[in-house]
Design an enzyme around this catalytic site. Structure first.
Site, mmCIF file in Angstrom:
data_model
loop_
_atom_site.group_PDB
_atom_site.id
_atom_site.type_symbol
_atom_site.label_atom_id
_atom_site.label_comp_id
_atom_site.label_asym_id
_atom_site.label_seq_id
_atom_site.Cartn_x
_atom_site.Cartn_y
_atom_site.Cartn_z
ATOM 1 N N HIS A 202 0.942 -1.296 0.091
ATOM 2 C CA HIS A 202 -0.011 -0.291 -0.029
ATOM 3 C C HIS A 202 0.772 1.286 0.014
ATOM 4 O O HIS A 202 0.472 2.352 -0.616
ATOM 5 C CB HIS A 202 -0.842 -0.062 1.244
ATOM 6 N N ARG A 309 27.527 5.089 -20.517
ATOM 7 C CA ARG A 309 28.716 5.487 -19.619
ATOM 8 C C ARG A 309 29.297 4.358 -18.703
ATOM 9 O O ARG A 309 28.941 4.444 -17.549
ATOM 10 C CB ARG A 309 28.470 6.687 -18.996
ATOM 11 N N ARG A 345 30.353 2.538 -24.280
ATOM 12 C CA ARG A 345 31.585 3.280 -24.351
ATOM 13 C C ARG A 345 32.722 2.820 -23.256
ATOM 14 O O ARG A 345 32.264 2.537 -22.284
ATOM 15 C CB ARG A 345 31.243 4.682 -23.981
ATOM 16 N N GLU A 444 35.311 14.068 -29.981
ATOM 17 C CA GLU A 444 35.124 15.138 -28.781
ATOM 18 C C GLU A 444 36.425 16.048 -28.494
ATOM 19 O O GLU A 444 36.583 16.647 -27.626
ATOM 20 C CB GLU A 444 34.652 14.319 -27.773
ATOM 21 N N ASN A 467 29.767 17.588 -25.453
ATOM 22 C CA ASN A 467 29.984 18.104 -24.040
ATOM 23 C C ASN A 467 31.419 18.510 -24.043
ATOM 24 O O ASN A 467 31.888 19.548 -23.610
ATOM 25 C CB ASN A 467 29.643 17.031 -23.288
ATOM 26 N N ASP A 468 32.315 17.604 -24.521
ATOM 27 C CA ASP A 468 33.613 17.819 -24.222
ATOM 28 C C ASP A 468 34.151 18.311 -25.712
ATOM 29 O O ASP A 468 35.066 19.452 -25.337
ATOM 30 C CB ASP A 468 34.350 16.331 -24.397
ATOM 31 N N ARG A 478 34.094 22.786 -18.473
ATOM 32 C CA ARG A 478 32.726 22.267 -18.606
ATOM 33 C C ARG A 478 31.943 22.452 -17.113
ATOM 34 O O ARG A 478 30.800 22.391 -17.075
ATOM 35 C CB ARG A 478 32.384 21.258 -19.450
ATOM 36 N N CYS A 515 25.995 12.083 -29.357
ATOM 37 C CA CYS A 515 25.707 11.697 -28.196
ATOM 38 C C CYS A 515 25.799 12.647 -26.912
ATOM 39 O O CYS A 515 25.594 12.507 -25.739
ATOM 40 C CB CYS A 515 26.493 10.411 -27.851
HETATM 41 C C1 PEP Z 1 30.603 14.133 -24.649
HETATM 42 O O1 PEP Z 1 31.483 14.513 -24.212
HETATM 43 O O2 PEP Z 1 29.653 14.874 -25.158
HETATM 44 C C2 PEP Z 1 29.906 13.041 -23.989
HETATM 45 C C3 PEP Z 1 28.720 12.315 -24.475
HETATM 46 O O3 PEP Z 1 30.475 12.147 -23.054
HETATM 47 P P1 PEP Z 1 30.824 12.620 -21.342
HETATM 48 O O4 PEP Z 1 29.522 13.595 -21.229
HETATM 49 O O5 PEP Z 1 30.454 11.508 -20.717
HETATM 50 O O6 PEP Z 1 31.960 13.350 -21.248
HETATM 51 MG MG MG Z 2 33.036 13.120 -23.261
#
Ligand code: PEP
Ligand code: MG
Length: 593
Positions: A202, A309, A345, A444, A467-468, A478, A515
């Site tokens: 519940h 990851r 990865r 990256e 991102n990188d 970052r 990604c």
């Molecule tokens: C990136 O760098 O864009 C990436 C997907 O890998 P992470 O964010 O794990 O460094």
């Molecule tokens: Mg990266």
């Protein structure tokens, strides 16, 4: 030098049963229920027996009064299901059998009311234990709760109540009664996690109906969490993260933001393919950190896993994961229902990703230090352990291996050589591997973009890690908030690099994916379609919106938008143009502020 680490604040990931979706990040509050120490005494004469019966009746009346109060509060707040559970408790309280058994014990055995009540509850427990149906057996908790409530009123003991705790905490408890859970709605508890409990309890049902993220069945969370500890609760995957490190925290802040923005809104058409009006299909992947996220990725419309990851496997371990540990996880991944392919990865340790094992040396500038593939090529045995497990798992489902942080051709040569050795060893031992493992590299690092034509001849696919890439191209750390204002995916340098990568990949006839977080931002979807990326992989909760935009546009229209955007030289102008165009094109999708 090894990273200094406060052992008591190490990130800990616990897996329980997620019973109510949603993500909360907050301070823990240990809800230590009063476990009544039940006294026992004999009643020497009839006068004491009738006094005891009065005492029991008073406690029953008091308990009913308290339950009615909670019920009214819940009803005022519109909580249908929770108030129904309180009705069940009131019914138990008034149940003739419940009362008569207790009275009989007082009269016949001449024991005090608390003890008599305890015997009644025990009797019910024996009966419920025999019930086969999980759901019905779980209903014993209602009787137990009522018993405890009456005992508390009998003995005047103080049981901690939800009402006594501060708002805005994450409650951690051994177990919670449905009534406690129901009251969380009144007292604005953020979420909860318990040692005990199952999917059909519940407590779980109430958590769902009042939409409080919850994880139950964690077994020992009360032993490892203290009041005021930082905790994350992911009620969809059943994960609870204690003392999250900054990397994990950031990811969950994002996940929570997206979850709140989206909720279940677009889930119904999330499983439709991402095909543009001019019939171009884009592959859609989900990015995950834990395999527990797979069902959620599938329900949000992921066709495969575009980025697993795997460094998260290394979190908080005394010993490095063995080949078997890795293998079990990857096999689970590739065999998961609804997942057509899995991009694993290889671990990206170092940089901003701190883990208890291995001890990564402290570096002045970790983002550019010994991380990812550089680290793997130094720790070859550790790398091979992972590769062997991935290759073994490839016998059970479609695997794509992705190497992070490749900066030049030598690294890919070396990584491929180690991969081939691992595969040859396995085959020599008679262990089977999939026929069609694809090998890809993350693009990256800026140098990888520049030599993308050469890298493309070495691999089966690219996956752009924005991102990188953005942090290195624009020279901004970052994770440093002081320079985040410079982080601009629409910077012309970034766009040119993405275009250059896609063109180099396509010229060599390989697939190009993205990604990084940029892939999941609906504002950029048309720009990326214009680039002709073959796959977009993102935080699963973002998939429904991105898919929707893809389905409502064409490649031609997207290419035209991209062409105009790239005519500007300034990032500010590009952003203004893209935002204005997207808001006009998809008025319901973006707020116009
Ligand atoms: C990136 O760098 O864009 C990436 C997907 O890998 P992470 O964010 O794990 O460094
Ligand atoms: Mg990266």
């Amino acid at each position: 030098m090894a990273i200094e680490e406060d052992q008591t604040k190490r990130t800990l990931v616990l897996k329980g049963i997620g019973v109510s979706p949603g993500i909360v990040i907050g301070k823990a509050f240990i809800f230590d229920q009063f476990d009544p120490q039940i006294t026992f005494y004999r009643l020497q004469d009839d006068a004491l027996v009738s006094k005891e019966i009065d005492r029991l009746e008073n406690a029953l009346r008091e308990s009913e009064k308290q339950l009615q109060e909670i019920k009214h509060k819940l009803q005022d707040m519109g909580g249908e299901e929770p108030s129904y559970i309180i009705d069940v408790h009131i019914m138990i309280l008034k149940d003739k059998m419940f009362l008569n058994h207790t009275l009989d014990h007082i009269r016949d055995m001449r024991v005090n009311a608390e003890w008599a009540l305890r015997m009644t509850v025990e009797k019910y427990k024996k009966l419920f234990d025999k019930v086969e149906d999980d759901y019905l057996r779980g209903r014993f908790s209602d009787i137990q709760y009522v018993g405890q409530l009456v005992i508390r009123n009998l003995s005047g003991g103080k049981r901690e109540v939800i009402a006594d705790i501060n708002k805005g905490v994450v409650v951690i408890a051994t177990d919670l009664s449905p009534a406690d859970t129901a009251q969380m709605m009144i007292h604005k508890v953020l979420g909860f996690a318990t040692d005990m409990g199952g999917r059909t309890s519940h407590t779980a049902i109430v958590a769902q109906s009042i939409e409080i993220p919850a994880v139950v069945g964690l077994e020992y969370i009360t032993k490892v969490v203290r009041t005021n500890d930082d905790v994350i609760i992911d009620g969809a995957t059943g994960l609870v993260i204690v003392h999250p490190d900054p990397e994990i925290l950031n990811r969950y802040v994002e996940k929570r933001r997206h979850f709140l923005e989206l909720h279940e809104e677009f889930l119904h058409d999330a499983i439709l393919p991402a095909t543009t009006r001019d019939h171009r299909q884009v592959e859609i992947g989900g990015n995950i950190e834990f395999v527990e996220e797979i069902p959620s990725a599938v329900s949000h419309g992921a066709e495969g896993i575009g980025l697993y990851r795997t460094e998260f496997i290394y979190i908080n371990r005394e010993q490095l994961p063995t080949e078997e540990d890795h293998f079990q996880i990857y096999r689970h991944l590739v065999e998961s229902q609804g997942i057509a392919w899995s991009t694993i990865r290889t671990f990206d340790l170092g940089g901003d990703k701190f883990f208890s094992k291995p001890k990564v040396a402290k570096e002045m500038n970790p983002q550019m230090g010994l991380r990812a593939i550089r680290f793997c090529l130094k720790e070859i045995e550790m790398f091979k352990t992972q590769l062997r497990a991935i290759i073994r798992a490839s016998a059970y489902g479609k695997v794509r291996i992705l190497f992070p942080m490749i900066s030049g051709i030598e690294e890919i040569h070396q990584a491929k050589r180690i991969f081939s050795e691992a595969k040859a060893d396995l085959l020599a031992q008679g262990i089977s591997a999939g026929e069609d493992i694809e090998i890809g590299v993350m693009i990256e690092v800026p140098s990888a973009v520049v030599v993308a034509d050469a890298l493309a001849r070495e691999v089966d696919f690219f996956s752009i890690g924005t991102n990188d890439l953005i942090q290195y191209v624009l020279a901004i750390d970052r994770i440093n908030e002081r320079v985040t204002y410079l982080y601009e995916p629409l910077h012309p340098a970034v766009l040119r690099m993405i275009r250059q990568t896609v063109e180099a990949g396509h010229r060599a006839g390989i697939r190009v994916a993205m990604c990084g977080e940029m892939a999941g931002e609906p504002m950029y979807t048309m720009i990326l379609l214009g680039m002709e990326l073959d796959e977009l992989s993102m935080n699963p909760v973002l998939i429904p919106r991105v898919k929707r935009i893809i389905r409502e546009t064409t490649i031609e229209e997207s290419k035209a938008l991209l062409k105009r955007a790239m005519e500007f030289n300034s990032a500010v102008e590009i952003r203004e143009f893209v935002e204005k165009t997207m808001k006009e094109r998809f008025p319901g999708e973006f707020t116009s502020s």
